[in-house]
Design a protein around this motif. Structure first.
Motif, mmCIF file in Angstrom:
data_model
loop_
_atom_site.group_PDB
_atom_site.id
_atom_site.type_symbol
_atom_site.label_atom_id
_atom_site.label_comp_id
_atom_site.label_asym_id
_atom_site.label_seq_id
_atom_site.Cartn_x
_atom_site.Cartn_y
_atom_site.Cartn_z
ATOM 1 N N LYS A 135 -1.313 6.355 4.390
ATOM 2 C CA LYS A 135 -1.409 5.248 3.453
ATOM 3 C C LYS A 135 -2.681 5.455 2.637
ATOM 4 O O LYS A 135 -3.715 5.834 3.182
ATOM 5 C CB LYS A 135 -1.451 3.924 4.198
ATOM 6 C CG LYS A 135 -0.140 3.584 4.913
ATOM 7 C CD LYS A 135 -0.199 2.209 5.560
ATOM 8 C CE LYS A 135 1.137 1.870 6.231
ATOM 9 N NZ LYS A 135 1.116 0.512 6.856
ATOM 10 N N PHE A 136 -2.595 5.211 1.341
ATOM 11 C CA PHE A 136 -3.748 5.469 0.486
ATOM 12 C C PHE A 136 -3.805 4.444 -0.645
ATOM 13 O O PHE A 136 -2.839 3.723 -0.924
ATOM 14 C CB PHE A 136 -3.690 6.893 -0.082
ATOM 15 C CG PHE A 136 -2.604 7.118 -1.108
ATOM 16 C CD1 PHE A 136 -2.892 7.164 -2.458
ATOM 17 C CD2 PHE A 136 -1.280 7.287 -0.714
ATOM 18 C CE1 PHE A 136 -1.908 7.369 -3.407
ATOM 19 C CE2 PHE A 136 -0.274 7.496 -1.653
ATOM 20 C CZ PHE A 136 -0.582 7.543 -2.996
ATOM 21 N N GLU B 28 -9.212 9.612 -8.301
ATOM 22 C CA GLU B 28 -10.054 8.779 -7.454
ATOM 23 C C GLU B 28 -9.190 7.955 -6.506
ATOM 24 O O GLU B 28 -8.647 6.921 -6.885
ATOM 25 C CB GLU B 28 -10.912 7.837 -8.314
ATOM 26 C CG GLU B 28 -11.874 8.564 -9.235
ATOM 27 C CD GLU B 28 -12.682 7.585 -10.070
ATOM 28 O OE1 GLU B 28 -12.993 6.488 -9.573
ATOM 29 O OE2 GLU B 28 -12.982 7.903 -11.231
ATOM 30 N N GLY B 29 -9.058 8.453 -5.303
ATOM 31 C CA GLY B 29 -8.278 7.751 -4.302
ATOM 32 C C GLY B 29 -8.917 7.866 -2.937
ATOM 33 O O GLY B 29 -9.847 8.654 -2.723
ATOM 34 N N TYR B 30 -8.414 7.063 -1.999
ATOM 35 C CA TYR B 30 -8.920 7.078 -0.629
ATOM 36 C C TYR B 30 -7.755 7.033 0.356
ATOM 37 O O TYR B 30 -6.836 6.220 0.194
ATOM 38 C CB TYR B 30 -9.845 5.885 -0.378
ATOM 39 C CG TYR B 30 -11.161 5.992 -1.107
ATOM 40 C CD1 TYR B 30 -12.228 6.673 -0.540
ATOM 41 C CD2 TYR B 30 -11.322 5.425 -2.373
ATOM 42 C CE1 TYR B 30 -13.436 6.787 -1.211
ATOM 43 C CE2 TYR B 30 -12.525 5.531 -3.057
ATOM 44 C CZ TYR B 30 -13.583 6.216 -2.462
ATOM 45 O OH TYR B 30 -14.772 6.336 -3.130
ATOM 46 N N VAL B 31 -7.814 7.916 1.341
ATOM 47 C CA VAL B 31 -6.866 7.855 2.456
ATOM 48 C C VAL B 31 -7.359 6.772 3.401
ATOM 49 O O VAL B 31 -8.484 6.826 3.900
ATOM 50 C CB VAL B 31 -6.771 9.212 3.185
ATOM 51 C CG1 VAL B 31 -5.890 9.081 4.428
ATOM 52 C CG2 VAL B 31 -6.230 10.285 2.259
ATOM 53 N N MET C 156 0.848 -1.191 0.000
ATOM 54 C CA MET C 156 0.000 0.000 0.000
ATOM 55 C C MET C 156 0.889 1.248 0.000
ATOM 56 O O MET C 156 1.767 1.379 0.843
ATOM 57 C CB MET C 156 -0.901 0.009 1.243
ATOM 58 C CG MET C 156 -1.949 1.110 1.250
ATOM 59 S SD MET C 156 -2.947 1.034 2.759
ATOM 60 C CE MET C 156 -3.605 -0.624 2.629
ATOM 61 N N PRO C 157 0.707 2.148 -0.990
ATOM 62 C CA PRO C 157 1.590 3.311 -1.082
ATOM 63 C C PRO C 157 1.387 4.296 0.069
ATOM 64 O O PRO C 157 0.312 4.375 0.671
ATOM 65 C CB PRO C 157 1.181 3.949 -2.423
ATOM 66 C CG PRO C 157 -0.223 3.511 -2.641
ATOM 67 C CD PRO C 157 -0.309 2.126 -2.057
ATOM 68 N N GLU C 158 2.458 5.045 0.380
ATOM 69 C CA GLU C 158 2.403 6.112 1.369
ATOM 70 C C GLU C 158 2.673 7.438 0.684
ATOM 71 O O GLU C 158 3.328 7.497 -0.358
ATOM 72 C CB GLU C 158 3.438 5.882 2.480
ATOM 73 C CG GLU C 158 3.168 4.676 3.348
ATOM 74 C CD GLU C 158 4.157 4.543 4.487
ATOM 75 O OE1 GLU C 158 5.004 5.459 4.662
ATOM 76 O OE2 GLU C 158 4.094 3.544 5.219
ATOM 77 N N GLY C 159 2.162 8.502 1.272
ATOM 78 C CA GLY C 159 2.398 9.822 0.723
ATOM 79 C C GLY C 159 2.126 10.882 1.762
ATOM 80 O O GLY C 159 1.717 10.599 2.898
ATOM 81 N N LYS C 160 2.353 12.130 1.383
ATOM 82 C CA LYS C 160 2.144 13.277 2.268
ATOM 83 C C LYS C 160 0.978 14.109 1.749
ATOM 84 O O LYS C 160 0.918 14.424 0.556
ATOM 85 C CB LYS C 160 3.411 14.133 2.326
ATOM 86 C CG LYS C 160 3.311 15.348 3.278
ATOM 87 C CD LYS C 160 4.424 16.346 3.033
ATOM 88 C CE LYS C 160 5.792 15.762 3.304
ATOM 89 N NZ LYS C 160 6.011 15.594 4.769
ATOM 90 N N ILE C 161 0.049 14.459 2.629
ATOM 91 C CA ILE C 161 -1.036 15.359 2.239
ATOM 92 C C ILE C 161 -0.462 16.762 2.071
ATOM 93 O O ILE C 161 0.082 17.333 3.025
ATOM 94 C CB ILE C 161 -2.168 15.370 3.275
ATOM 95 C CG1 ILE C 161 -2.817 13.978 3.383
ATOM 96 C CG2 ILE C 161 -3.228 16.414 2.901
ATOM 97 C CD1 ILE C 161 -3.913 13.890 4.432
#
Length: 292
Positions: A46-47, A54-57, A1-6
């Motif tokens: 994680k999102f 179209e994505g979900y946190v 599952m990818p991680e990122g910064k808001i």
């Protein structure tokens, strides 16, 4: 599952920056509302996403700190922007910001703008010298002098910085100099009200000099909702250094005898206005109505 910064939160959407540089527009899963968790700009999450729109946190990872006003998390540095004039420089408001920022273990950087409008800069230099001598970094700039503003650049690299300060002091103007391509909206000071209009409507991380700077809604007051009386003395860094000389280990620097901090105020080592602000903050918190 990818991680990122808001990097931006707007109208119920969270814009997540992944390691590959892509940004995905996400919504929060219902579990956040159920658990009373609100994702913030600056959160590492994680999102999942089918495409860029179209994505979900799915999960907010642990935060090292967070602010309520402005709503942002995982801040390394706070650039506290105060004008020399229009509105006039306020040590009381600066000390409120510093108290909150230090309590969150965020490094402050004091930036005094509009120095080009001063006819006599001796008083403002006196203030700047005091804050520098107790351990803060102070920069004096004019938004009309890009080379002067450029002195901020070395402090931005590899950090998430929040720009905060009183409305109308030139926060958006400062960002426009740092990133001219942004062309952020700015309004003139309302001389009748003595404050600027709120020209920034959401929190967003903007890439500047290999770091990120948050453009945040302006505000003119701070409440110490999360601070207790005993915490305040540790937010005045010159008090912390001198407190080892106090007779009592848990000295509050108020009524105790043989207090090194009070002695430093009397001999001019600590500015009287700083000590008065400390007493005012302690009284304010003491009189705070309990939250239920």
């Amino acid at each position: 599952m990818p991680e990122g910064k808001i990097v931006k939160a707007l109208a119920g959407f969270y814009y997540v920056l992944a390691d590959d540089g892509s940004i995905t527009q996400c919504r929060g899963r219902g579990v956040f509302r159920k658990n009373k968790i609100t994702p913030l700009v600056g959160d590492i999450v994680k999102f999942q996403a089918e495409n860029a729109q179209e994505g979900y946190v799915l999960e907010v990872l642990d935060r090292k700190n967070e602010l309520t006003r402005p709503p942002i998390a995982n801040i390394d540095q706070a650039i506290l922007v105060f004008s020399a004039v229009e509105p006039d420089f306020s040590t009381a408001l600066l000390d409120r910001f510093l108290t909150l920022i230090v309590s969150k273990h965020i490094t402050p950087l004091i930036c005094i703008t509009k120095i080009d409008l001063l006819t006599d800069d001796r008083k403002i230099k006196e203030y700047a010298s005091y804050y520098e001598n107790i351990g803060y970094t102070v920069l004096m700039t004019s938004n009309k002098d890009p080379e002067g503003v450029a002195t901020i650049y070395p402090y931005l690299a590899d950090k998430v910085s929040v720009i905060a300060g009183q409305s109308g002091v030139g926060k958006s103007s400062l960002l426009n100099v740092l990133r001219p391509d942004l062309d952020l909206k700015t309004d003139e000071i309302s001389m009748h009200l003595g404050r600027g209009k709120h020209t920034t409507r959401h929190v967003e991380l903007i890439e500047v000099e290999k770091g990120y700077v948050a453009d945040t809604p302006g505000f003119s007051s701070l409440e110490f909702l999360e601070l207790e009386v005993e915490d305040v003395k540790d937010c005045f860094i010159e008090f912390v250094r001198l407190s080892e000389g106090c007779k009592f280990r848990e000295c509050t620097h108020l009524k105790e005898p043989k207090c090194a901090v009070k002695e430093a105020v009397e001999n001019g080592e600590i500015a009287l206005y700083r000590y008065e602000h400390y007493m005012n903050f302690v009284e304010e918190i003491s009189n705070r109505k309990p939250r239920y």
